[in-house]
Design an enzyme around this catalytic site. Sequence first.
Site, PDB file in Angstrom:
ATOM      1  N   LYS A   9       0.831  -1.196   0.000  1.00 18.52           N
ATOM      2  CA  LYS A   9       0.000   0.000   0.000  1.00 18.52           C
ATOM      3  C   LYS A   9       0.862   1.242   0.000  1.00 18.52           C
ATOM      4  CE  LYS A   9      -1.297   1.155   4.708  1.00 18.52           C
ATOM      5  NZ  LYS A   9      -2.361   1.339   5.672  1.00 18.52           N
ATOM      6  N   SER A  25      -7.215   4.792 -15.712  1.00 22.38           N
ATOM      7  CA  SER A  25      -6.064   4.252 -14.995  1.00 22.38           C
ATOM      8  C   SER A  25      -5.581   5.236 -13.950  1.00 22.38           C
ATOM      9  CB  SER A  25      -4.904   3.900 -15.935  1.00 22.38           C
ATOM     10  OG  SER A  25      -4.455   5.062 -16.589  1.00 22.38           O
ATOM     11  N   TYR A  58      -6.298   0.390 -12.680  1.00 20.49           N
ATOM     12  CA  TYR A  58      -5.012  -0.278 -12.863  1.00 20.49           C
ATOM     13  C   TYR A  58      -3.914   0.784 -12.939  1.00 20.49           C
ATOM     14  CZ  TYR A  58      -5.632   1.079 -17.730  1.00 20.49           C
ATOM     15  OH  TYR A  58      -5.825   1.807 -18.883  1.00 20.49           O
TER      16      TYR A  58
END
Length: 123
Positions: A9, A25, A58
């Site tokens: 993370k 994205s 993504y």
Amino acid sequence: MLLTLLQAKLHRVRVTQADLDYEGSCGIDEGLLDASGLRVNQYIELYNVSNGERFSTYIIKAPRGSGAISLNGAAARKAMVGDLLIICAYSQYTEAEAERHEPVVVLVDERNQPRRAQVKGAA
């Protein structure tokens, strides 16, 4: 059985750009990708600390050292420039792998530069 666990993370990165007219994205500074082990085209979940939105997309690569965190396409509707995000990736692990897995947590400074990368649970 496979278990889905936090892989890595990026904690409290700041949105630097939002572009509705891009084809979707999240652009992430290449230095942050290296520090976290995240990869281009990897599925990510994003949690907007500033407004409570949760969404997914993504990864695309942004220039190293730029501090860029850009939301593109539909994701640009979920945050404003300056919002704080937590960006997470999850992976699947066997039970044996899960026993020894520790996620990578990357903390950043005010310019989205890696301040510290740590394996969660490590001293």
